[in-house]
Each structure stands twice: as structure tokens, then as C-alpha cells.
Scaffold this active site. Structure first.
Site, PDB file in Angstrom:
ATOM      1  CE  LYS A   1      -0.311  -0.556   4.998  1.00 56.39           C
ATOM      2  NZ  LYS A   1      -1.169  -0.832   6.140  1.00 56.39           N
TER       3      LYS A   1
ATOM      4  CG  ASP B   1      -2.427  -4.082   6.218  1.00 57.34           C
ATOM      5  OD1 ASP B   1      -2.701  -2.918   6.559  1.00 57.34           O
ATOM      6  OD2 ASP B   1      -1.306  -4.423   5.798  1.00 57.34           O
TER       7      ASP B   1
END
Length: 149
Positions: free
Chosen positions: A76, A117
Site C-alpha cells: 500500500k 490490514d
């Protein structure tokens, strides 16, 4: 043993055999302020070296420490973002490419993408299987304690 396998191990990831490479997920900004990433930051440091590799989501940054590779799967852009399955898959493919080129046959990791996450381990395990199935790489997945079901 030859051929791909995923092994499940209960215990600390950092107690895996010394020659095994390690892998975990981080953001492109290399913050590593929480979760297991913070432990990697404390143990291996080298934040500048990681940032200088200028990796983006779907790629992997690599450190070499004590005769093993440490794989930082960039999943990310920023620490506050959530990864996608496709960015995770891309970084796993990048790790596989590096592993095959450098003779790595054993990688230890936590249940990547499934802690802070919030990805589904079932989906992540399937992606790992798809990416590594045609290799001789054995992946050990560490969990600190057995989960009660």
C-alpha cells in the site's frame, strides 16, 4: 524436501531457523509504526536503505542481513491505507522472482496482510499457493498462539 509447501508454525517468527528469509508487509512510506512491522523496524532498521529502493505497491524491497534476505512486501502507499489482494499478489510475485534468482528455498512470514490490514487469511493463503506452486520454496507461516475456534 522438494516442492512447494506452506507449513504452519506456532511461535515467534523471529525464532525461525537462522538461514530462513523473512517476509512481511509494509507501506511505500516505510513507516512501520505498528504491528509486526514495528518489530522488523526495531530488529533490522535500515529504513533509509529501504526508502532508497523506491519501491511502490505491488513490489518488494529487500535487505540482506546475516546471510538471509528480509523481504518487505510493499502492499500500500501509506501506512494508514489498506492493501488490496492485487497489490499483495504483485509483491509476492516480486518476492518469488528475487527468491528464485538468489537460491532462496525457505521463507518465514506472519499471516501477512491479516493483522492490522484486515485481509482474509483464506484468500491470502490461496494467493501464496498460486504464486509459489511451481517452485521449491517452502513457506512457514507463524502465529504466536493457536486460535481457539
Amino acid at each position: 524436501t522438494r516442492g512447494f509447501a506452506i507449513r504452519y508454525v506456532t511461535g515467534s517468527l523471529f525464532e525461525c531457523p537462522a538461514g530462513e528469509s523473512l517476509a512481511h508487509c509494509i507501506s511505500q512510506d516505510c513507516r512501520m509504526g505498528a504491528g509486526i512491522a514495528a518489530l522488523f523496524r526495531k530488529r533490522f532498521g535500515s529504513i533509509e536503505e529501504l526508502q532508497e529502493q523506491k519501491k511502490t505497491p505491488g513490489e518488494v524491497a529487500v535487505l540482506q542481513k546475516n546471510n538471509r534476505y528480509i523481504y518487505y512486501l510493499i502492499t500500500k502507499e501509506k501506512a494508514s491505507y489498506k492493501p488490496t489482494y492485487s497489490s499483495l499478489q504483485g509483491s509476492l510475485i516480486a518476492m518469488k522472482t528475487h527468491s528464485l534468482a538468489n537460491g532462496v528455498t525457505r521463507i518465514s512470514m506472519p499471516r501477512i496482510g491479516c493483522g492490522l490490514d484486515k485481509l482474509s487469511w483464506d484468500k491470502v493463503a490461496t494467493i501464496i499457493q498460486e504464486v509459489f506452486c511451481n517452485t521449491d520454496i517452502c513457506i512457514s507461516v507463524y502465529t504466536l498462539r493457536a486460535c481457539r475456534t
